[in-house]
Design an enzyme around this catalytic site. Structure first.
Site, short mmCIF file in Angstrom:
data_model
loop_
_atom_site.label_atom_id
_atom_site.label_comp_id
_atom_site.label_asym_id
_atom_site.label_seq_id
_atom_site.Cartn_x
_atom_site.Cartn_y
_atom_site.Cartn_z
N ASN A 105 -13.63 -44.68 25.55
CA ASN A 105 -14.28 -44.99 24.28
C ASN A 105 -13.63 -46.25 23.73
OD1 ASN A 105 -15.34 -45.08 21.72
ND2 ASN A 105 -14.30 -43.22 20.99
N GLY A 112 -5.13 -41.31 18.85
CA GLY A 112 -4.55 -42.58 18.44
C GLY A 112 -3.16 -42.45 17.81
N SER A 147 -4.65 -39.35 23.01
CA SER A 147 -3.47 -40.05 23.54
C SER A 147 -3.21 -39.76 25.02
CB SER A 147 -2.23 -39.73 22.70
OG SER A 147 -2.42 -40.16 21.36
N LYS A 175 -14.46 -47.87 21.15
CA LYS A 175 -14.53 -47.91 19.67
C LYS A 175 -14.96 -49.30 19.18
CE LYS A 175 -11.01 -44.37 19.62
NZ LYS A 175 -10.01 -43.64 18.85
N GLU A 221 -13.81 -39.59 14.42
CA GLU A 221 -13.89 -40.73 13.48
C GLU A 221 -15.26 -40.78 12.81
OE1 GLU A 221 -12.54 -43.66 16.31
OE2 GLU A 221 -10.57 -42.70 16.27
N GLU A 225 -10.86 -32.75 21.47
CA GLU A 225 -9.99 -33.82 20.99
C GLU A 225 -9.31 -33.39 19.69
OE1 GLU A 225 -11.26 -37.89 22.61
OE2 GLU A 225 -12.44 -37.52 20.81
N HIS A 274 -17.70 -37.62 17.52
CA HIS A 274 -16.32 -38.08 17.56
C HIS A 274 -15.67 -37.87 16.19
CE1 HIS A 274 -12.82 -40.68 17.83
NE2 HIS A 274 -12.94 -40.55 19.15
C1 PEP Z 1 -10.52 -40.99 21.22
O1 PEP Z 1 -10.69 -41.71 20.25
O2 PEP Z 1 -11.48 -40.32 21.68
C2 PEP Z 1 -9.19 -40.91 21.79
C3 PEP Z 1 -8.92 -39.92 22.58
O3 PEP Z 1 -8.32 -41.92 21.43
P1 PEP Z 1 -6.83 -42.11 22.00
O4 PEP Z 1 -6.89 -41.93 23.48
O5 PEP Z 1 -6.47 -43.50 21.59
O6 PEP Z 1 -6.01 -41.06 21.34
#
Ligand code: PEP
Length: 251
Positions: free
Chosen positions: A9, A174, A214, A11, A98, A168, A96
């Site tokens: 992703n 993040g 992460s 973003k 966000e 997630e 997601h």
């Molecule tokens: C995400 O935004 O779906 C995500 C998993 O981000 P990150 O890997 O940066 O934690």
């Protein structure tokens, strides 16, 4: 048989030049080894058309990061399933954290997005995840159950051919913090058990459940070694071809 998937992703990162550079690096890297994983990349909407051309006849599948729940109309700034389909984009990330946090993507809206995407035969990566507070107060299973129940559980069995779930935990996105492989496995097994209860064990067995939060080259292999972790949804590490490639190799 469920599919192993590594999805990136991107973003709101990378302009059109940077996107083409990264996809080129990724294609070069992918040509040097074989993988059983399906590779998905979700760039911003504006970069989809040019990357659709660049990834034609490659093993990279493009996904949109979002889709609107209405067919069309006066929704300034939004992108419809029809628009994506007309570009040949048939994968989309929905829900997601966000989007849930900043754009009022409630469970009810997400249910509508899922149904709109399915009307267009789009493959959906549906994200669920609990806040840190939910986990601390041991409400994480209930939170995930509710998110799935509202958005997905009214679907018929056929629709699950188009559904991948991404677990997630919001506290791991993040932040550099990762759910432990045991925490991920526990939640993935729980999600699978919910689907089995709702439909059947065999249907649940076939649904890919990705972990996101992460994931890095250093922790990917251990996470992916868990029996109910079928791959990853990757944010930050998907922006570097070498890291994303290392994660793909870990599957
Ligand atoms: C995400 O935004 O779906 C995500 C998993 O981000 P990150 O890997 O940066 O934690």
């Amino acid at each position: 048989m469920r599919t192993k998937i590594v999805a990136g992703n991107w973003k709101m990162n990378l302009n059109v030049v940077e996107s083409q550079l990264l996809i080129g690096e990724l294609m070069d890297a992918l040509s040097t080894f074989e993988t059983q994983a399906k590779i998905i990349v979700a760039p911003s909407f504006v970069n989809l058309p040019i990357l659709a051309v660049a990834t034609e006849n490659t093993t990279i599948t493009l996904a949109a990061q979002n889709v609107h729940h209405k067919e069309k109309g006066a929704y300034t700034g939004e992108v419809s399933a029809d628009m994506l389909s007309s570009l040949g984009i048939d994968h989309v990330i929905i829900g997601h954290s966000e989007r849930r946090a900043y754009y009022n993507d409630t469970d009810t809206v997400l249910k509508e997005k899922v149904s709109k995407a399915l009307e267009y035969n789009m493959n959906i990566i549906f994200c669920v995840g609990e806040q840190l507070e939910d986990r601390k107060t041991e409400k994480h299973f209930d939170v995930i159950k509710k998110q799935l129940e509202i958005a997905l559980f009214a679907l018929d069995a056929y629709a699950y051919n188009f559904i991948t779930i991404a677990y997630e935990p919001v506290w791991a996105i993040g932040t550099g913090e990762t759910a432990s492989p045991e925490q991920a496995q526990e939640m993935h097994a729980y999600i699978r058990s919910l689907i089995a209860k709702k439909h059947s064990a065999s249907l649940a067995e076939d649904v890919s459940i990705l972990y996101g939060g992460s994931v890095k080259p250093a922790n990917a292999e251990e996470l992916f070694s868990k029996p109910d972790v079928d791959g990853g949804l990757i944010g930050g590490a998907a922006l570097k071809a070498a890291d994303f490639t290392a994660i793909i190799k870990a599957i």
